[in-house]
Every structure is written in C-alpha cells, then in structure tokens.
Write a protein that holds these residues in place. Structure first.
Motif, PDB file in Angstrom:
ATOM      1  N   MET A   1       0.837  -1.209   0.005  1.00  0.00           N
ATOM      2  CA  MET A   1      -0.085  -0.191   0.028  1.00  0.00           C
ATOM      3  C   MET A   1       0.843   1.154   0.087  1.00  0.00           C
ATOM      4  O   MET A   1       2.216   1.045   0.229  1.00  0.00           O
ATOM      5  CB  MET A   1      -0.850  -0.049   1.210  1.00  0.00           C
ATOM      6  CG  MET A   1      -0.631   1.333   1.811  1.00  0.00           C
ATOM      7  SD  MET A   1      -1.949   1.422   3.192  1.00  0.00           S
ATOM      8  CE  MET A   1      -1.128   2.240   4.443  1.00  0.00           C
ATOM      9  N   HIS A  91       7.147  -6.194  -3.721  1.00  0.00           N
ATOM     10  CA  HIS A  91       7.446  -6.112  -2.180  1.00  0.00           C
ATOM     11  C   HIS A  91       6.417  -6.660  -1.423  1.00  0.00           C
ATOM     12  O   HIS A  91       5.118  -6.901  -1.811  1.00  0.00           O
ATOM     13  CB  HIS A  91       7.944  -4.601  -1.801  1.00  0.00           C
ATOM     14  CG  HIS A  91       6.521  -3.777  -1.858  1.00  0.00           C
ATOM     15  ND1 HIS A  91       6.003  -3.396  -2.901  1.00  0.00           N
ATOM     16  CD2 HIS A  91       5.897  -2.895  -0.657  1.00  0.00           C
ATOM     17  CE1 HIS A  91       5.068  -2.438  -2.639  1.00  0.00           C
ATOM     18  NE2 HIS A  91       4.892  -2.243  -1.264  1.00  0.00           N
ATOM     19  N   HIS A  93       4.241  -6.098   0.965  1.00  0.00           N
ATOM     20  CA  HIS A  93       3.093  -5.385   1.593  1.00  0.00           C
ATOM     21  C   HIS A  93       1.725  -6.281   0.917  1.00  0.00           C
ATOM     22  O   HIS A  93       1.821  -6.552  -0.142  1.00  0.00           O
ATOM     23  CB  HIS A  93       2.836  -3.763   1.351  1.00  0.00           C
ATOM     24  CG  HIS A  93       3.898  -3.254   2.152  1.00  0.00           C
ATOM     25  ND1 HIS A  93       4.416  -2.025   1.562  1.00  0.00           N
ATOM     26  CD2 HIS A  93       4.681  -3.692   3.206  1.00  0.00           C
ATOM     27  CE1 HIS A  93       5.316  -1.512   2.603  1.00  0.00           C
ATOM     28  NE2 HIS A  93       5.375  -2.319   3.368  1.00  0.00           N
ATOM     29  N   HIS A  96      -0.199  -5.861  -2.423  1.00  0.00           N
ATOM     30  CA  HIS A  96       0.755  -6.111  -3.813  1.00  0.00           C
ATOM     31  C   HIS A  96       0.864  -7.751  -3.867  1.00  0.00           C
ATOM     32  O   HIS A  96       0.966  -8.478  -4.585  1.00  0.00           O
ATOM     33  CB  HIS A  96       2.047  -5.660  -3.535  1.00  0.00           C
ATOM     34  CG  HIS A  96       2.041  -4.179  -3.750  1.00  0.00           C
ATOM     35  ND1 HIS A  96       2.220  -3.385  -4.919  1.00  0.00           N
ATOM     36  CD2 HIS A  96       1.669  -3.109  -2.583  1.00  0.00           C
ATOM     37  CE1 HIS A  96       1.870  -1.931  -4.350  1.00  0.00           C
ATOM     38  NE2 HIS A  96       1.759  -2.046  -3.392  1.00  0.00           N
ATOM     39  N   GLU A 132      -0.449  -1.294   5.510  1.00  0.00           N
ATOM     40  CA  GLU A 132       0.283  -2.138   4.253  1.00  0.00           C
ATOM     41  C   GLU A 132       1.045  -3.220   4.963  1.00  0.00           C
ATOM     42  O   GLU A 132       1.147  -4.080   4.470  1.00  0.00           O
ATOM     43  CB  GLU A 132       1.196  -1.275   3.645  1.00  0.00           C
ATOM     44  CG  GLU A 132       2.074  -0.518   4.310  1.00  0.00           C
ATOM     45  CD  GLU A 132       2.923   0.593   3.472  1.00  0.00           C
ATOM     46  OE1 GLU A 132       2.843   0.445   2.109  1.00  0.00           O
ATOM     47  OE2 GLU A 132       3.497   1.300   4.150  1.00  0.00           O
ATOM     48  N   HIS A 170      11.004   2.223   0.913  1.00  0.00           N
ATOM     49  CA  HIS A 170       9.516   2.236   1.266  1.00  0.00           C
ATOM     50  C   HIS A 170       9.437   0.767   2.110  1.00  0.00           C
ATOM     51  O   HIS A 170       8.496   0.532   2.802  1.00  0.00           O
ATOM     52  CB  HIS A 170       8.736   2.225  -0.053  1.00  0.00           C
ATOM     53  CG  HIS A 170       7.212   1.754   0.123  1.00  0.00           C
ATOM     54  ND1 HIS A 170       6.475   2.429   0.713  1.00  0.00           N
ATOM     55  CD2 HIS A 170       6.560   0.437   0.041  1.00  0.00           C
ATOM     56  CE1 HIS A 170       5.279   1.949   0.839  1.00  0.00           C
ATOM     57  NE2 HIS A 170       5.455   0.781   0.215  1.00  0.00           N
ATOM     58  N   ASP A 189       5.718   1.029  -5.082  1.00  0.00           N
ATOM     59  CA  ASP A 189       5.217   2.193  -4.117  1.00  0.00           C
ATOM     60  C   ASP A 189       6.359   3.016  -3.868  1.00  0.00           C
ATOM     61  O   ASP A 189       6.225   4.076  -2.907  1.00  0.00           O
ATOM     62  CB  ASP A 189       4.775   1.608  -2.639  1.00  0.00           C
ATOM     63  CG  ASP A 189       3.535   0.779  -3.069  1.00  0.00           C
ATOM     64  OD1 ASP A 189       3.156   0.949  -3.993  1.00  0.00           O
ATOM     65  OD2 ASP A 189       2.948   0.081  -1.780  1.00  0.00           O
TER      66      ASP A 189
END
Ligand SMILES: [Zn+2]
Length: 327
Positions: A1, A91, A93, A96, A132, A170, A189
């Motif tokens: 997110m 990644h 989170h 995703h 996230e 991130h 992100d």
C-alpha cells in the motif's frame, strides 16, 4: 500500500483520477486494478500484465479480492493472453502480495506445475505494523514457494525484457522493474501516480530514488494511480518533497528554541497543516520519525529524555553542533 498524503498536498481535498478496471497502456503493458480502492491505496493497487504473447508476466497481484481474479481474466482475454508465465511481486505489503494464492490457483495449468512467483527475499523480515504492513508475507505465501530474485535479474517474455532492481526504503525488499524495450519503469510504491508515499528508511529511500533516476526511465507505471509520463521530473519532485520535509522538521525544532525538546507529535503538528485528515496523521507522524532518524544519522538531531513506551511521545532536540553551524 501507499499511504498517500494527497489531501495534504492538495489543500485537504482528495481528487483522484478515475481509472478503468483494466487498460492497455502500451503494446506490452496492460494495467489491471486490484479492486481494492481506499484512502491509502488511491484507486486500489495497480497490477500489470507484461509482454505481447499468449503467456505474460504479471507484476503484483492486489490484495486477494475475488473480483480481482475475474477482472484479470477479462483483461487477459481482451488482449489475447491465455496464461501467466510468471508472477513478480514488487514487495511484501499485502496489497501487492495478497492475491498470490488466488491467482496461482486460478491460472496454474496443474497443481504440479504452478505459476512461479518471483520476489526478492531479504535476509530479515521487517517487523509487521499497521496498514500495508499488517500481514507478514510468509503467512500469505510460504517462503520456500517463492523463486528468489536478485538485483539486476532479468525475466524474458514475448515482446518484453524485464530487469529488476533492488530499491529499498519504502520496504526492505522493494523492487522496481525496467521494461527494456520501452525504457519504462514499474515503480511500485517508491513513486506513486498521485500524492506521495510512506517509507521505512529515509536514507535508503533517497538512495533508491537516485538509483531510479540514474536508470533514466521514460515513464513510470506506479503501484497506485495513473501512469507518470514525466518520470525524471516526478522523481526529482519526490526527492525535493522529502528534503523540504527535512528542512521543515529542522525549522520547527529551531523555532521552538535551539535546546527545546519536542515530541514527535508536537513536531508533526507544527509541520503538517491543521486540517490534515485525522486518518493521515498516523502516517504523517511515522514520516516525522523517519525524518528524525535520518537527521540523527546525520548528527543533526538526537533523542532526549527517557525512552517512552509510545514512540510518538519520544522527545527530540537539535544537536548543538549542527545548530551552531547553521546546518
Ligand atoms: Zn507498499
């Protein structure tokens, strides 16, 4: 997110560009929305079909909502794609990664030959946190079922060569991907289509933005929001926004007095507008902690007072040497 601070940037109003459920963006890229819109995900998570052949690569999978698999199926049939060659996860989170189990189930030819799921595997997982980061990745997909990706690795499919680059900040496993045929970049992100994002490590994040810029992308396909046509300008704006925030935090501390001790919450209130959506105040405080950690690594600010139970009540002050030299 991608906790976005769009409301802050646009004077309190969140105005999102409407995106279709799926859109063909170039001869080798089709965007499919994750069907999970929200104040932190903008229009929802963008996933991308890459390539021009009957089997393509899927970049990210949304968060695992039922509607997503159906939307993906429609998009695939529209562009003449009958199967998935591979899934690449940008990644950990869950917005995703969360769709991996349902997408693998829906599109594998058999249980014995599932669609492979590629991802960079960090040595250590980041601690889970809210939003996230609320779900640890291996609860969604076991670690040994991923095919590990390394910095610079390439996946080839008909019409497209996808090279991935480790770009943490991130998240510590964050990848961006470059489609070499069109010199476009899947920015996940790190850079969003609207507003700005959150990050775990500002020093690493700034280095990753520089690396992305050095790769000279022609355009960015972000993890949330519309395509970014002015890639380099947008990356520059992100760096400037972050450095501007660093200056604001230092300025707020200096305004309070060279030796004043301020909590993270007090600094955040001084730096962000008073009409910031309360839902975004938590992410804003989180960003302030990251700026303070960055300033601490530069010996420009330091923690003071006792270690509190609640991190946002931690007091910070400017380092005397830094303030004396006017940094
Ligand atoms: Zn994320």
């Amino acid at each position: 997110m991608a906790a976005n601070l769009t409301q802050h940037l646009r004077g309190g109003k969140q105005v999102l560009q409407k995106l279709d459920a799926f859109s063909t963006l170039s001869p080798v890229v089709t965007r499919v929305l994750g069907q999970n819109p929200g104040s932190f995900t903008l229009n929802g998570t963008n996933t991308y079909l890459i390539g021009s052949g009957p089997k393509r690569i899927l970049w990210d999978t949304g968060e695992g909502l039922e509607d997503y698999v159906e939307t993906l199926r429609k998009a695939m049939s529209e562009v003449g794609c009958t199967g998935l060659q591979a899934i690449v996860i940008s990644h950990w989170h869950f917005d995703h990664l969360g769709g991996v189990p349902s997408v693998v189930k829906a599109f594998s030819e058999s249980e014995t030959s599932p669609v492979p799921v590629y991802k960079f595997i960090p040595e250590e997982l980041e601690p889970s946190y809210g939003g996230e980061g609320a779900v640890t990745p291996y609860e969604i997909w076991p670690k040994d079922k991923f095919t590990p990706l390394g910095d610079g690795d390439v996946l080839r499919t008909e019409g497209a060569t996808l090279r991935v680059y480790l770009t943490p900040g991130h998240a510590n496993d964050h990848l961006v991907g470059v489609i070499e045929e069109e010199q476009s970049m899947l920015s996940a992100d790190n850079v969003l289509g609207e507003g700005t994002g959150v990050f775990r490590d500002l020093t690493a994040y700034l280095a990753s933005l520089q690396r992305m810029k050095d790769l000279k992308p022609q355009k960015l396909y972000p993890g949330h929001g519309p395509v970014i046509e002015d890639a380099i300008e947008r990356i520059d704006a992100y760096v400037e926004h972050r450095m501007g925030r660093v200056r604001q935090v230092e300025g707020a501390m200096r305004d309070a007095g060279q030796e004043a001790a301020l909590t993270v919450e007090q600094i955040t209130r001084a730096v962000y507008p008073s009409d910031l959506d309360p839902k975004l105040f938590g992410p804003a405080m989180y960003n302030t902690v990251n700026v303070l950690t960055y300033l601490s690594s530069e010996k420009r600010a330091e923690k003071t007072g006792p270690e509190p139970k609640e991190p946002f009540t931690q007091q910070w002050k400017l380092c005397l040497s830094a303030s004396a030299s006017g940094l």
